[in-house]
Write a protein that holds these residues in place. Sequence first.
Motif, PDB file in Angstrom:
ATOM      1  N   ARG A  28     -13.127 -16.364 -54.303  1.00 42.35           N
ATOM      2  CA  ARG A  28     -12.303 -17.100 -53.336  1.00 42.35           C
ATOM      3  C   ARG A  28     -11.928 -18.485 -53.858  1.00 42.35           C
ATOM      4  O   ARG A  28     -10.942 -19.075 -53.405  1.00 42.35           O
ATOM      5  CB  ARG A  28     -13.031 -17.210 -51.998  1.00 42.35           C
ATOM      6  N   ARG A  29     -12.707 -18.996 -54.821  1.00 46.26           N
ATOM      7  CA  ARG A  29     -12.338 -20.268 -55.428  1.00 46.26           C
ATOM      8  C   ARG A  29     -11.092 -20.130 -56.289  1.00 46.26           C
ATOM      9  O   ARG A  29     -10.361 -21.096 -56.497  1.00 46.26           O
ATOM     10  CB  ARG A  29     -13.488 -20.790 -56.289  1.00 46.26           C
ATOM     11  N   VAL A  30     -10.845 -18.942 -56.811  1.00 46.01           N
ATOM     12  CA  VAL A  30      -9.644 -18.698 -57.607  1.00 46.01           C
ATOM     13  C   VAL A  30      -8.408 -18.785 -56.724  1.00 46.01           C
ATOM     14  O   VAL A  30      -7.393 -19.365 -57.099  1.00 46.01           O
ATOM     15  CB  VAL A  30      -9.719 -17.317 -58.292  1.00 46.01           C
ATOM     16  N   SER A  31      -8.491 -18.219 -55.525  1.00 47.45           N
ATOM     17  CA  SER A  31      -7.383 -18.269 -54.573  1.00 47.45           C
ATOM     18  C   SER A  31      -7.942 -18.161 -53.160  1.00 47.45           C
ATOM     19  O   SER A  31      -8.618 -17.177 -52.829  1.00 47.45           O
ATOM     20  CB  SER A  31      -6.395 -17.125 -54.821  1.00 47.45           C
ATOM     21  N   GLN A  32      -7.650 -19.153 -52.343  1.00 46.75           N
ATOM     22  CA  GLN A  32      -8.156 -19.154 -50.977  1.00 46.75           C
ATOM     23  C   GLN A  32      -7.486 -18.099 -50.109  1.00 46.75           C
ATOM     24  O   GLN A  32      -8.000 -17.749 -49.042  1.00 46.75           O
ATOM     25  CB  GLN A  32      -7.959 -20.538 -50.356  1.00 46.75           C
ATOM     26  N   THR A  33      -6.332 -17.587 -50.544  1.00 46.05           N
ATOM     27  CA  THR A  33      -5.634 -16.559 -49.772  1.00 46.05           C
ATOM     28  C   THR A  33      -6.025 -15.149 -50.199  1.00 46.05           C
ATOM     29  O   THR A  33      -5.558 -14.174 -49.611  1.00 46.05           O
ATOM     30  CB  THR A  33      -4.112 -16.720 -49.934  1.00 46.05           C
ATOM     31  N   LEU A  34      -6.868 -15.040 -51.215  1.00 48.47           N
ATOM     32  CA  LEU A  34      -7.245 -13.732 -51.741  1.00 48.47           C
ATOM     33  C   LEU A  34      -8.161 -12.995 -50.765  1.00 48.47           C
ATOM     34  O   LEU A  34      -9.154 -13.549 -50.288  1.00 48.47           O
ATOM     35  CB  LEU A  34      -7.953 -13.909 -53.089  1.00 48.47           C
ATOM     36  N   ALA A  35      -7.826 -11.749 -50.460  1.00 51.46           N
ATOM     37  CA  ALA A  35      -8.683 -10.905 -49.626  1.00 51.46           C
ATOM     38  C   ALA A  35      -9.780 -10.314 -50.506  1.00 51.46           C
ATOM     39  O   ALA A  35      -9.492  -9.538 -51.427  1.00 51.46           O
ATOM     40  CB  ALA A  35      -7.860  -9.797 -48.978  1.00 51.46           C
ATOM     41  N   VAL A  36     -11.011 -10.686 -50.234  1.00 55.96           N
ATOM     42  CA  VAL A  36     -12.143 -10.268 -51.068  1.00 55.96           C
ATOM     43  C   VAL A  36     -13.075  -9.386 -50.257  1.00 55.96           C
ATOM     44  O   VAL A  36     -13.481  -9.730 -49.144  1.00 55.96           O
ATOM     45  CB  VAL A  36     -12.923 -11.494 -51.596  1.00 55.96           C
ATOM     46  N   ARG A  37     -13.402  -8.235 -50.840  1.00 56.87           N
ATOM     47  CA  ARG A  37     -14.351  -7.325 -50.219  1.00 56.87           C
ATOM     48  C   ARG A  37     -15.450  -7.023 -51.232  1.00 56.87           C
ATOM     49  O   ARG A  37     -15.152  -6.793 -52.408  1.00 56.87           O
ATOM     50  CB  ARG A  37     -13.657  -6.029 -49.783  1.00 56.87           C
ATOM     51  N   ALA A  38     -16.695  -7.009 -50.798  1.00 50.45           N
ATOM     52  CA  ALA A  38     -17.820  -6.765 -51.701  1.00 50.45           C
ATOM     53  C   ALA A  38     -18.611  -5.555 -51.230  1.00 50.45           C
ATOM     54  O   ALA A  38     -18.874  -5.402 -50.026  1.00 50.45           O
ATOM     55  CB  ALA A  38     -18.717  -7.987 -51.790  1.00 50.45           C
ATOM     56  N   GLN A  39     -18.975  -4.696 -52.173  1.00 52.51           N
ATOM     57  CA  GLN A  39     -19.776  -3.520 -51.872  1.00 52.51           C
ATOM     58  C   GLN A  39     -21.048  -3.541 -52.714  1.00 52.51           C
ATOM     59  O   GLN A  39     -20.992  -3.795 -53.914  1.00 52.51           O
ATOM     60  CB  GLN A  39     -19.008  -2.241 -52.207  1.00 52.51           C
ATOM     61  N   VAL A  40     -22.166  -3.255 -52.094  1.00 55.72           N
ATOM     62  CA  VAL A  40     -23.432  -3.110 -52.800  1.00 55.72           C
ATOM     63  C   VAL A  40     -23.821  -1.640 -52.706  1.00 55.72           C
ATOM     64  O   VAL A  40     -23.987  -1.104 -51.609  1.00 55.72           O
ATOM     65  CB  VAL A  40     -24.521  -4.005 -52.190  1.00 55.72           C
ATOM     66  N   LEU A  41     -23.960  -0.985 -53.855  1.00 51.91           N
ATOM     67  CA  LEU A  41     -24.169   0.453 -53.889  1.00 51.91           C
ATOM     68  C   LEU A  41     -25.359   0.789 -54.777  1.00 51.91           C
ATOM     69  O   LEU A  41     -25.552   0.182 -55.833  1.00 51.91           O
ATOM     70  CB  LEU A  41     -22.915   1.157 -54.433  1.00 51.91           C
ATOM     71  N   GLU A  42     -26.137   1.768 -54.355  1.00 56.06           N
ATOM     72  CA  GLU A  42     -27.249   2.236 -55.182  1.00 56.06           C
ATOM     73  C   GLU A  42     -26.793   3.436 -55.998  1.00 56.06           C
ATOM     74  O   GLU A  42     -26.346   4.439 -55.455  1.00 56.06           O
ATOM     75  CB  GLU A  42     -28.450   2.609 -54.319  1.00 56.06           C
ATOM     76  N   GLY A  43     -26.910   3.323 -57.307  1.00 54.85           N
ATOM     77  CA  GLY A  43     -26.510   4.404 -58.188  1.00 54.85           C
ATOM     78  C   GLY A  43     -26.086   3.864 -59.535  1.00 54.85           C
ATOM     79  O   GLY A  43     -25.964   2.645 -59.716  1.00 54.85           O
ATOM     80  N   PRO A  44     -25.846   4.722 -60.521  1.00 49.42           N
ATOM     81  CA  PRO A  44     -25.406   4.280 -61.840  1.00 49.42           C
ATOM     82  C   PRO A  44     -24.116   3.467 -61.727  1.00 49.42           C
ATOM     83  O   PRO A  44     -23.168   3.911 -61.061  1.00 49.42           O
ATOM     84  CB  PRO A  44     -25.169   5.595 -62.596  1.00 49.42           C
ATOM     85  N   PRO A  45     -24.050   2.286 -62.339  1.00 47.30           N
ATOM     86  CA  PRO A  45     -22.877   1.416 -62.163  1.00 47.30           C
ATOM     87  C   PRO A  45     -21.550   2.094 -62.480  1.00 47.30           C
ATOM     88  O   PRO A  45     -20.595   1.964 -61.707  1.00 47.30           O
ATOM     89  CB  PRO A  45     -23.170   0.258 -63.112  1.00 47.30           C
ATOM     90  N   ALA A  46     -21.451   2.812 -63.594  1.00 46.04           N
ATOM     91  CA  ALA A  46     -20.176   3.426 -63.963  1.00 46.04           C
ATOM     92  C   ALA A  46     -19.717   4.421 -62.900  1.00 46.04           C
ATOM     93  O   ALA A  46     -18.545   4.465 -62.526  1.00 46.04           O
ATOM     94  CB  ALA A  46     -20.293   4.113 -65.324  1.00 46.04           C
TER      95      ALA A  46
END
Length: 293
Positions: A226-244
């Motif tokens: 959000r520091r890159v752009s205050q208008t940016l819609a940011v969504r975060a997901q935390v998932l259990e499993g192999p990253p790829a």
Amino acid sequence: MTGTRVIVGVDGSTNSRSALTWAAHEASLRGVPLLIVHSRFRPAYDPIFAGGFYLPPVAAEGNEIDEVLRVSSEMAQQVEPELEVETTARPGPAALALLDAASEGGGLVVVGSRGLGAFGAVFLGSVSVQLAAQSPVPVVVVPAETTFSTVGPVVVGIDGSPASNVALVEAANEATRRHSPLDIVVAYTIPADPLVTSLTPSIDEFRTAFRIRAQEAAAAAAENARRVSQTLAVRAQVLEGPPAREIARAAVAASLVVVGSRGYGEFRGPVLGSVSQTILRHAKWPVLVTHSH
């Protein structure tokens, strides 16, 4: 040839045409020129083995080079009529030609996932692998028949490492250019066989600790994005499993996937980390690989 530009490698193959179209749109989006690079060498192969047995590269004919560059330039200008397009033929193998061009003022290198002579869909082309591992600037690998889109979100996988932090900023910039959401994916795995002692936490305690650490990394990443752009819609997901696997699942509708060249737990050197290799090998969308250096 100075200043920042988008660089794309072409060899006349269908896959390189997809990369060319994608690169032309990206250059227009960034407001920079497009530099089309063609290597003076092309792969040779024994037709008896249908491309499975390679011979040393051979020098391409001058007329062949001129034709590839002419057609590529016309195609780019048809895609983006206002785009400034430059062309160059470079000596040496394709990967080295593109690395040289990138070191002379490139801001982004675009290449197809495989080109002429590539044999088997399960294998990533050697040019794209070498570029993604060694380029001094970010590299986008474009699968065959991929179209440029700003509709889907930009998806970035992070683990809190310096490489993934660089990927996060690049992904935020790309999402801002596209006016697209940014989806941050933090995936974690639980050790399969933790050392068992009287002081060893239970599996549930391991899972809770890993989840909390991932949630903290996701929250910090969202704040940094959000520091890159205050208008940016940011969504975060935390998932259990192999990253790829989890990044790929989250990227079903993505317009672009961004990964670092390597993260925590992956040894340093002129190779890609396991997560970025797996993402590139199975990608159905353009993948942008960033480098912490």
